[in-house]
Design a protein around this motif. Structure first.
Motif, PDB file in Angstrom:
ATOM      1  N   SER A 216      -2.864   9.425  -2.708  1.00  0.00           N
ATOM      2  CA  SER A 216      -2.012   8.428  -2.171  1.00  0.00           C
ATOM      3  C   SER A 216      -2.593   7.694  -1.109  1.00  0.00           C
TER       4      SER A 216
ATOM      5  N   GLN B 249      -3.659   3.605  -0.875  1.00  0.00           N
ATOM      6  CA  GLN B 249      -3.068   2.749   0.189  1.00  0.00           C
ATOM      7  C   GLN B 249      -4.412   2.044   1.120  1.00  0.00           C
TER       8      GLN B 249
ATOM      9  N   GLY C 124      -3.397  -1.358  -0.258  1.00  0.00           N
ATOM     10  CA  GLY C 124      -2.637  -1.721   0.699  1.00  0.00           C
ATOM     11  C   GLY C 124      -2.793  -3.022   1.231  1.00  0.00           C
ATOM     12  N   GLU C 125      -1.723  -3.574   1.624  1.00  0.00           N
ATOM     13  CA  GLU C 125      -1.825  -5.114   2.493  1.00  0.00           C
ATOM     14  C   GLU C 125      -2.884  -5.046   3.577  1.00  0.00           C
TER      15      GLU C 125
ATOM     16  N   ASP D  87       2.254   6.999   6.600  1.00  0.00           N
ATOM     17  CA  ASP D  87       1.793   5.605   6.504  1.00  0.00           C
ATOM     18  C   ASP D  87       1.775   5.042   5.098  1.00  0.00           C
ATOM     19  N   VAL D  88       1.859   6.065   4.321  1.00  0.00           N
ATOM     20  CA  VAL D  88       1.507   5.445   2.864  1.00  0.00           C
ATOM     21  C   VAL D  88       2.734   5.005   2.425  1.00  0.00           C
ATOM     22  N   GLU D  89       2.912   3.789   1.855  1.00  0.00           N
ATOM     23  CA  GLU D  89       3.967   3.066   1.224  1.00  0.00           C
ATOM     24  C   GLU D  89       4.325   4.148  -0.147  1.00  0.00           C
ATOM     25  N   LYS D  90       5.652   3.934  -0.358  1.00  0.00           N
ATOM     26  CA  LYS D  90       6.279   4.606  -1.778  1.00  0.00           C
ATOM     27  C   LYS D  90       5.683   4.429  -2.764  1.00  0.00           C
ATOM     28  N   LYS D  91       5.249   2.900  -3.030  1.00  0.00           N
ATOM     29  CA  LYS D  91       4.666   2.500  -4.370  1.00  0.00           C
ATOM     30  C   LYS D  91       3.406   3.445  -4.767  1.00  0.00           C
ATOM     31  N   TRP D  92       2.630   3.615  -3.507  1.00  0.00           N
ATOM     32  CA  TRP D  92       1.462   4.113  -3.899  1.00  0.00           C
ATOM     33  C   TRP D  92       1.520   5.741  -3.958  1.00  0.00           C
TER      34      TRP D  92
END
Length: 651
Positions: free
Chosen positions: A237, A241, A245-246, A260-265
């Motif tokens: 994950s 990211q 990730g952005e 720090d990992v966004e939920k979508k990833w």
């Protein structure tokens, strides 16, 4: 091939030989040491070798109680496992020494690079290619500056070729995307792998083989290890990211963490790992894949389509996967028919979105390892989780770069390695030694009562027909020829400032290069499974060849000026191992005789990461175990024969 345990077998071989041997010298007027002369060998090689053997032993141990401690106790006491390695032995030490030689060839700043002869244009071009590749790897600022773009570009191609959807992918789209990814430079095939190998019924011809493939963890059983799967999911994950990730992680004040990992990833990774777990569940057990009667399944494209009627169209996949200009019309060997049927069923229930993410993860794992540390750190941590061996963060960059050169231009680097490390009559002496080991096997076969006449005659015929390749390949390419090497690698372009591009171009070139063999008859003198600097050896059962790269014919394994008993205890054991690599399908009698090995090794246990004792799979390791024991026995037997026949200094 040589396993880590060869170190112990070699030590035992040397110890047994030394116990039985008398002193040696060179006073017989020949170039070889006499086996049992009254004088003592005092050459530098003998003194250093004897000191090494004595230092590696534990003289206080009783060999009848603990032979391992007797032969290797000193080595264990004097050597610690270094950071970045899971073990230490003479194989690892020799690899380290060979890596330094590769550096001396490719690192211009080191000041030891070879000088081509005036007018040797091919050698000049080859050295430049080697040195440019090494320089590109050492150019860390440029690698950091390229950021994640090489990975992002590859992922964009994947998402375009396999659009996301909650429904399963269409057969045409999936087949095309799968074929394209097989041919791409990501060095890794999802779901399946296409390779070119020797045909079972005509070993000098080549055919396409389809293997099961595509797991991120090493073994199907790893997906039942809850802690490993948790760590795998966490680190994967983080890589999603980093890649998609952005925020570019290089701009962060602190390294990326799990929090720090966004939920979508996180959700994407759970999809991928869940799919891989199901893929692991349909894999064929490894010991079944060792059975030639099970994996040799020639099938036409139409027959393959019959195995995957819903999701994979092989008439679409193959043209996409095969290099331009390759028109293959012969049957394809499927190593597991049940796997293909089960794979078709699995793909029918898998959303195209999940497959897109899975394909992306395959690319991330391979391309990501070449990126700068801020982008690749989770993959380093994943390697540690999988192997239990931490990456040596303090290791000098040149070590990994020299290894990268060997991995990509190994035959070319091998040309200069051989000039430096494999001189004199080494090749001829190794061939003589192998001939003697073969002779020992030949004399043994008639004494084996369980071999019927037809099997015995066939074994003897095969034994006498073994082809020996020692040091390096003399065909495809001829490692001794700069012109041959330049021609062999001409399709691989190296740019000094583009390391990641170099690795991707090499992966694509190597894939295409392998398919050239489809229209070629195999020359048995080729050694294309290993490079000259490799510390290993192998027996190619289809070609009936035994192959010893120059890389293992060094140090404690072999020395052209060593006493014979040392060479037989070292490389002789390895030679006997490779020649004696039987399959467990020779005959029912062989199966019955080998059952004791299955039971003996099946009772050995190792402590697992879960704190429990786990039994070895004696059936799975049978071939290696028989080869180890047979190799040691034959090497000692032939040396004893030569010792007894030596008349010098006999009392």
């Amino acid at each position: 091939m040589v396993a880590a345990k060869i170190q112990l077998l070699m030590a035992i071989g040397v110890a047994l030989s030394v116990v039985q041997a008398g002193p040696v010298d060179n006073s017989n007027g020949g170039n070889r040491p006499v086996l049992n002369n009254k004088a003592i060998c005092t050459t530098q090689e003998c003194v250093v070798t004897a000191a090494g053997i004595l230092n590696d032993m534990d003289h206080s141990a009783d060999p009848c109680q603990d032979f391992n401690q007797f032969t290797c106790g000193g080595f264990d006491e004097n050597n610690e496992i270094p950071s970045g390695l899971g073990r230490i032995g003479y194989i690892e030490l020799l690899r380290k020494a060979n890596n330094r030689i590769i550096r001396s060839i490719v690192d211009v700043s080191h000041g030891k690079s070879p000088k081509p002869a005036p007018g040797d244009v091919a050698s000049q071009a080859n050295l430049k290619k080697l040195q440019d590749l090494f320089a590109s790897c050492m150019d860390e600022p440029s690698i950091l500056k390229s950021g994640r773009k090489p990975l992002v570009d590859s992922l964009q191609i994947i998402t375009q070729s396999l659009p996301a959807s909650d429904a399963p992918a269409s057969k045409a789209i999936l087949s095309k995307a799968l074929g394209q990814m097989m041919k791409s430079g990501v060095q890794y095939s999802p779901l399946m792998q296409l390779t070119v190998e020797a045909a079972v019924d005509d070993p000098l011809a080549n055919e396409i083989i389809v293997y099961e493939y595509g797991l991120g963890l090493d073994l199907p059983a790893d997906y039942k290890n809850a802690e490993l799967v948790r760590k795998y999911t966490e680190l994967a994950s983080m890589m999603f990211q980093i890649a998609l990730g952005e925020e570019d992680v290089v701009n962060r004040a602190q390294p990326l963490t799990e929090k720090d990992v966004e939920k979508k990833w996180v959700d994407v990774t759970k999809e991928v790992v869940g799919f891989e777990s199901e893929l692991a569940g349909i894999r064929t057990p490894t010991d079944e894949l060792y059975d030639p009667s099970q994996y040799n399944n020639p099938r036409t494209v139409e027959q393959l389509n019959g195995l995957t009627p819903s999701m994979i169209d092989w008439s679409i996949l193959l043209p996409e996967a095969l290099p331009a200009g390759v028109n293959y019309t012969r049957p394809i060997i499927a190593t597991s028919l049940p796997f293909l049927t089960k794979l078709d069923a699995l793909l029918q229930k898998t959303p195209a979105r999940t497959l897109q993410h899975y394909f992306s993860w395959v690319a991330i794992q391979k391309i990501g390892t070449h990126l700068a540390t801020p982008y690749s750190q989770p993959l380093d941590d994943l390697y540690t989780a999988r192997t239990g061996t931490p990456i040596d963060a303090q290791a000098e960059r040149w070590k990994s770069c020299a290894s990268a050169v060997e991995a990509t231009l190994g035959q070319m680097a091998g040309h200069y390695y051989v000039e430096e490390a494999f001189k004199g009559k080494s090749r001829e002496e190794v061939i003589k030694l192998i001939d003697n080991i073969i002779l020992s096997y030949e004399k043994t076969f008639p004494t084996l009562s369980w071999l019927d006449k037809i099997t015995r005659e066939g074994a003897l015929k095969k034994l006498k027909a073994i082809v020996k390749t020692v040091g390096y390949s003399t065909v495809y390419p001829d490692v001794a020829s700069s012109v041959s090497l330049e021609e062999f690698y001409k399709g691989f372009t190296v740019e000094s400032g583009d390391y990641i591009g170099n690795r991707l171009r090499h992966a694509s070139w190597a894939y295409e290069k392998s398919f050239e063999k489809l229209d070629m008859r195999t020359d048995r003198l080729t050694m294309d499974y290993m490079f000259p600097s490799h510390v290993n050896a192998y027996f190619h059962s289809s070609f009936n060849t035994i192959n010893f790269p120059a890389g293992i014919l060094q140090g404690v394994f072999f020395g052209v000026n060593y006493p014979e008993y040392v060479n037989y205890g070292g490389i002789g054991v390895v030679a006997g191992h490779e020649i004696g690599w039987w399959t467990n399908e020779t005959s029912q009698a062989f199966k019955d005789k080998s059952q004791c090995f299955v039971e003996q090794y099946g009772n050995f246990t190792v402590l697992g990461p879960d704190g429990k004792q786990h039994n070895l799979n004696g059936q799975l390791t049978l071939g290696e175990n028989l080869a180890d024991n047979g190799g040691l026995k034959m090497a000692f037997k032939i040396w004893q024969s030569r010792f007894k026949s030596d008349s010098y200094g006999r009392k």
